[in-house]
Every structure is written in structure tokens, then in C-alpha cells.
Design a protein around this motif. Structure first.
Motif, PDB file in Angstrom:
ATOM      1  N   UNK A 258       7.837 114.484 -59.182  1.00  0.00           N
ATOM      2  CA  UNK A 258       8.330 115.399 -58.150  1.00  0.00           C
ATOM      3  C   UNK A 258       7.239 115.705 -57.137  1.00  0.00           C
ATOM      4  N   UNK A 259       7.602 115.580 -55.853  1.00  0.00           N
ATOM      5  CA  UNK A 259       6.686 115.934 -54.769  1.00  0.00           C
ATOM      6  C   UNK A 259       7.223 117.065 -53.908  1.00  0.00           C
ATOM      7  N   UNK A 260       8.530 117.296 -53.970  1.00  0.00           N
ATOM      8  CA  UNK A 260       9.102 118.358 -53.164  1.00  0.00           C
ATOM      9  C   UNK A 260      10.610 118.380 -53.229  1.00  0.00           C
ATOM     10  N   UNK A 261      11.192 119.363 -52.531  1.00  0.00           N
ATOM     11  CA  UNK A 261      12.646 119.466 -52.414  1.00  0.00           C
ATOM     12  C   UNK A 261      13.020 119.437 -50.947  1.00  0.00           C
ATOM     13  N   UNK A 262      13.890 118.492 -50.590  1.00  0.00           N
ATOM     14  CA  UNK A 262      14.376 118.408 -49.209  1.00  0.00           C
ATOM     15  C   UNK A 262      15.612 119.278 -49.068  1.00  0.00           C
ATOM     16  N   UNK A 263      15.601 120.134 -48.063  1.00  0.00           N
ATOM     17  CA  UNK A 263      16.740 121.003 -47.792  1.00  0.00           C
ATOM     18  C   UNK A 263      17.701 120.348 -46.815  1.00  0.00           C
TER      19      UNK A 263
ATOM     20  N   UNK B 278      22.418 119.859 -60.923  1.00  0.00           N
ATOM     21  CA  UNK B 278      22.951 119.329 -59.666  1.00  0.00           C
ATOM     22  C   UNK B 278      22.675 117.833 -59.584  1.00  0.00           C
ATOM     23  N   UNK B 279      23.670 117.047 -59.146  1.00  0.00           N
ATOM     24  CA  UNK B 279      23.483 115.589 -59.054  1.00  0.00           C
ATOM     25  C   UNK B 279      22.728 115.182 -57.790  1.00  0.00           C
ATOM     26  N   UNK B 280      21.520 115.728 -57.626  1.00  0.00           N
ATOM     27  CA  UNK B 280      20.724 115.426 -56.438  1.00  0.00           C
ATOM     28  C   UNK B 280      19.969 114.113 -56.616  1.00  0.00           C
ATOM     29  N   UNK B 281      19.764 113.350 -55.551  1.00  0.00           N
ATOM     30  CA  UNK B 281      18.858 112.193 -55.642  1.00  0.00           C
ATOM     31  C   UNK B 281      17.500 112.650 -56.159  1.00  0.00           C
ATOM     32  N   UNK B 282      16.969 111.949 -57.139  1.00  0.00           N
ATOM     33  CA  UNK B 282      15.677 112.299 -57.702  1.00  0.00           C
ATOM     34  C   UNK B 282      15.754 113.242 -58.888  1.00  0.00           C
TER      35      UNK B 282
ATOM     36  N   UNK C 194      11.931 117.700 -63.327  1.00  0.00           N
ATOM     37  CA  UNK C 194      13.134 118.442 -62.944  1.00  0.00           C
ATOM     38  C   UNK C 194      13.727 119.037 -64.215  1.00  0.00           C
ATOM     39  N   UNK C 195      13.766 120.361 -64.292  1.00  0.00           N
ATOM     40  CA  UNK C 195      14.106 121.041 -65.536  1.00  0.00           C
ATOM     41  C   UNK C 195      15.235 122.040 -65.330  1.00  0.00           C
ATOM     42  N   UNK C 196      15.804 122.479 -66.446  1.00  0.00           N
ATOM     43  CA  UNK C 196      16.713 123.614 -66.439  1.00  0.00           C
ATOM     44  C   UNK C 196      16.055 124.727 -67.260  1.00  0.00           C
ATOM     45  N   UNK C 197      16.658 125.904 -67.250  1.00  0.00           N
ATOM     46  CA  UNK C 197      16.094 127.042 -67.981  1.00  0.00           C
ATOM     47  C   UNK C 197      17.215 127.681 -68.783  1.00  0.00           C
ATOM     48  N   UNK C 198      17.370 127.201 -70.014  1.00  0.00           N
ATOM     49  CA  UNK C 198      18.512 127.625 -70.814  1.00  0.00           C
ATOM     50  C   UNK C 198      18.142 128.025 -72.241  1.00  0.00           C
TER      51      UNK C 198
ATOM     52  N   UNK D 145      20.233 122.537 -51.074  1.00  0.00           N
ATOM     53  CA  UNK D 145      19.338 121.531 -51.649  1.00  0.00           C
ATOM     54  C   UNK D 145      19.951 120.152 -51.418  1.00  0.00           C
ATOM     55  N   UNK D 146      19.169 119.249 -50.809  1.00  0.00           N
ATOM     56  CA  UNK D 146      19.703 117.935 -50.454  1.00  0.00           C
ATOM     57  C   UNK D 146      19.188 116.824 -51.359  1.00  0.00           C
ATOM     58  N   UNK D 147      17.890 116.797 -51.613  1.00  0.00           N
ATOM     59  CA  UNK D 147      17.322 115.717 -52.434  1.00  0.00           C
ATOM     60  C   UNK D 147      15.963 116.137 -52.975  1.00  0.00           C
ATOM     61  N   UNK D 148      15.619 115.570 -54.118  1.00  0.00           N
ATOM     62  CA  UNK D 148      14.295 115.782 -54.695  1.00  0.00           C
ATOM     63  C   UNK D 148      13.400 114.636 -54.237  1.00  0.00           C
ATOM     64  N   UNK D 149      12.275 115.007 -53.674  1.00  0.00           N
ATOM     65  CA  UNK D 149      11.366 114.021 -53.090  1.00  0.00           C
ATOM     66  C   UNK D 149      10.365 113.548 -54.141  1.00  0.00           C
ATOM     67  N   UNK D 150      10.135 112.245 -54.185  1.00  0.00           N
ATOM     68  CA  UNK D 150       9.164 111.671 -55.115  1.00  0.00           C
ATOM     69  C   UNK D 150       9.722 110.442 -55.802  1.00  0.00           C
ATOM     70  N   UNK D 151       8.854 109.451 -56.033  1.00  0.00           N
ATOM     71  CA  UNK D 151       9.291 108.218 -56.688  1.00  0.00           C
ATOM     72  C   UNK D 151       9.096 108.287 -58.200  1.00  0.00           C
ATOM     73  N   UNK D 152       7.878 108.580 -58.643  1.00  0.00           N
ATOM     74  CA  UNK D 152       7.591 108.612 -60.073  1.00  0.00           C
ATOM     75  C   UNK D 152       7.410 110.036 -60.593  1.00  0.00           C
TER      76      UNK D 152
END
Length: 403
Positions: A219-224, A116-120, A126-130, A210-217
């Protein structure tokens, strides 16, 4: 006379099954070269969640070793990513510049995970499972106490969630729809599965965007979409796959979602074939192993010069989702004129729903206990009249046949 050169792009499960079928149908007829992008021969992707959970080893995932390919005259190259297919020149070029001429080409390139092209989403947690590499990376991050958010409440997402829970992570599954596995289950079946997974330690946020991934350097969380932030140390995107059809498209092959194939698995170029998750047959792209195996059998017969036709596969799911038996085939909701038979035991975590029309079984959902799954699947596929089986159908094969 020189043998025809057959190049197979892709070294996964569909590709291996094709090689096994070729060995049976026309051993030695072709000079076969197999080009695989991954660093190893085909392995059992179905067991990736078990590998993640520590319930299966690398050896358990292995199919054939390199010696098997060589012993059967198959030239296998791994770590060999293909750059381009030149259909006019009948040549495949690798990213490292090596080129292979072919007389016939099979594309078995599978599918790729949707990110998903989410911010962050660029953050390294941020991983996939393939594939196996994804499982190993998840295992590195999935230390006891780590907080993981899995985006996607389909089969892949639930498998990833279960694997991470087994590693000791605190896991929340975020799903856009209001029920799990909505393509395979009805509302009650999905609710039964959810309760079983909650009992295993998985938390859920359903009907959540899912709206955005929180964190600068990191991952700190997922914003809904609601504004709520789910704390997380890692995000797993398991929200679907798309056919890996880019190679074929660039070569000028007809494509929709996948590469269009006929009943002999032939693309719009008569010398090029496709099978598995990159192929689209009669408007359907199958994301399951069983159809790929059926396609491989058909293709091997076609390559052997025999009359062969793939007529499609009855869609069914029969597996353990995070340790919970789940089976689904045919219709999942009754239409006008159809009868629904339901057997539910919430205390035991079991749910069974059957859809009957004109004394024939049209669909079945089993959650929690699915030992009779193949019997129900055969009844659906054959379309035989149920007759005296009808009254005891919900109680399973042994009871119905004994009645």
C-alpha cells in the motif's frame, strides 16, 4: 431419559450470554455443544479499540475461561468453523469433517466486516477491524510514524482511528457522508465530535469517495474520487458489517438481511433459533450488544419452555468514541409538531440536543458529557409526561429533579 441436544453455532458475546441465561433458566436441561470459529472463547469486542490503543490487556477482554464452560456442562469447541447445516437431518458439519447431531440449534454467527471491492484491496496492508486477530495485525503495522487511512466515519472507523493515533500513527479518516456517525448524530453533534477527535490528532476527509488503493506490491496510498491521493502505509476498511447469515440461508431458512426470527427468536424452522447480529427481528438487524443480550434472555426462557417474547429494543448508543462520550437514542431530527431543545458549549466540547413532542421526550443526543444518558433513555422508553421537568431538562437529571 436422554437430554435434548442443543448445538450453538458461534461462541461470541451473544452465545455466552445465552449460556449464562440457560444456566439460570433451566440448568442441566440440555446437552449443550458450542462451536466457535475463533481460536478462543468469547471475549469483549467492545474493548478491541482499547486493546489496539494499549489501554486494555488481553485479560481485560476475557469473560469466562474454558473451565467455566466445562463446570457448567457446556462442551466448547474453538477453532471449529462450521461448513454446513442440514436442517432435514438435523446435523451440523464442520469444515474438518466432524458432524454434530442436534434436537435444537441456535445460530449466533454474528456479522462480518464489509470489504470494499476497490482496486488494490488484495494487498496485505489492507485490513478490517472486527476481531482480536484484526487488532493484533493493526498493532503490528501501526508503528510510530506509520501513515494510516481509515475508510469509514462510523463508530468502528473512529475507534480504529483513535487506537492507531494512540500508537503514534498519522491517521486520516475518509467518510462518504459529510458528517460523522450520521445514523446517531445530527450535524452539530457530529461537528462537536469531529473537533474533539481532531484535537486528539485524527484528520478527516468527509464527503469523499474511495476510488482505488495505490501500490503494486504494498500500500502506498488511497485515491479518492476527486483524484486526490492520500499517502498511506496501511488502509483500514471500517465501513460497516453484514449479518453472517450464509449458513442459515444455505440450510433453507427464511432470510432478508439477516435470518428472520419471531418474538421467541425462532427461525422459519421450528427447531432452529437465531440471535444477535445474524438475526433479523421485525425488519431490524441490531448491530449492538444490548439487543443481543435481551434476545438471549428471551431465547433462554423459550428453550426452558416458558412463554417468552422479544418485543424489540429502543435503539441507543451510549459509549466513549475514542475517549469522547457520545449518547444517542430515539429521534435525532425533529419532525413537524416537535420541539428541539439545544444546549451547546463549544469551548468545553459539549453538545446536548433533546426532542420533545406532546410533553414527552422523543430523542436525545449528548456529545462530550453523557453522565445522564440512562436517565434520558428511561424518559424516552417510558414515555412519561415531562411536566415540571421540561424547563430544566437540558441541564440534566440533578438540576431538573432539584428544580
Amino acid at each position: 431419559m436422554d437430554r435434548e441436544r442443543l448445538v450453538v453455532v458461534g461462541a461470541g458475546m451473544a452465545s455466552l450470554r445465552l449460556l449464562e441465561e440457560l444456566k439460570a433458566a433451566c440448568p442441566g436441561r440440555y446437552a449443550v455443544t458450542v462451536l466457535g470459529a475463533e481460536p478462543e472463547p468469547a471475549y469483549n469486542r467492545v474493548l478491541l479499540s482499547s486493546l489496539l490503543a494499549g489501554e486494555a490487556s488481553d485479560e481485560d477482554l476475557a469473560f469466562k475461561d474454558r473451565a467455566w464452560y466445562a463446570a457448567n456442562g457446556y462442551r466448547l469447541l474453538t477453532g471449529a468453523a462450521v461448513q454446513a447445516v442440514d436442517a432435514a437431518a438435523r446435523r451440523v458439519t464442520l469444515k474438518d469433517g466432524r458432524a454434530f447431531a442436534y434436537d435444537r440449534l441456535v445460530l449466533a454467527t454474528g456479522s462480518e466486516a464489509i470489504r470494499l471491492p476497490l482496486p488494490g484491496s488484495h494487498l496485505s496492508q489492507v485490513l478490517v477491524f472486527r476481531d482480536r486477530c484484526d487488532a493484533m495485525r493493526l498493532k503490528e503495522l501501526g508503528v510510530p510514524g506509520a501513515r494510516a487511512v481509515v475508510i469509514g466515519g462510523g463508530l468502528l472507523g473512529l475507534e480504529a482511528a483513535y487506537g492507531l493515533v494512540k500508537l503514534g500513527c498519522a491517521v486520516t479518516v475518509v467518510h462518504l457522508m459529510d458528517k460523522l456517525m450520521e445514523r446517531q448524530l445530527d450535524a452539530k453533534g457530529a461537528a462537536t465530535l469531529r473537533r474533539a477527535l481532531e484535537a486528539k490528532g485524527v484528520a478527516f476527509a468527509l464527503g469523499a469517495q474511495s476510488k482505488a488503493i495505490v501500490g503494486d506490491t504494498h500500500v502506498e496510498g488511497l485515491e479518492l474520487g476527486s483524484g486526490e491521493i492520500l499517502p498511506a502505509d496501511m488502509i483500514v476498511m471500517a465501513c460497516g458489517v453484514r449479518p453472517n447469515a450464509a449458513l442459515g440461508r444455505a440450510a433453507g431458512l427464511a432470510a432478508n438481511r439477516g435470518l428472520l426470527v419471531d418474538d421467541a427468536m425462532r427461525t422459519s424452522d421450528p427447531r432452529v433459533f437465531a440471535l444477535g447480529e445474524c438475526a433479523e427481528h421485525r425488519g431490524v438487524v441490531y448491530g449492538l450488544v444490548a439487543p443481543a443480550y435481551e434476545q438471549a434472555k428471551t431465547l433462554a426462557r423459550a428453550l426452558a419452555g416458558d412463554a417468552a417474547a422479544y418485543g424489540g429494543t429502543l435503539l441507543s448508543t451510549n459509549l466513549k468514541v475514542s475517549g469522547v462520550a457520545v449518547f444517542s437514542a430515539g429521534a435525532i431530527e425533529a419532525e413537524d409538531g416537535e420541539e428541539t431543545i439545544v444546549l451547546s458549549d463549544a469551548a468545553q466540547g459539549c453538545y446536548r440536543k433533546l426532542i420533545v413532542r406532546d410533553d414527552r421526550l422523543k430523542g436525545a443526543i449528548l456529545v462530550g458529557e453523557a453522565s445522564d444518558a440512562l436517565w434520558y433513555l428511561d424518559l424516552i422508553a417510558s414515555g412519561v409526561p415531562l411536566g415540571p421537568l421540561r424547563d430544566d431538562l437540558a441541564f440534566g437529571r440533578g438540576f431538573a429533579l432539584a428544580a
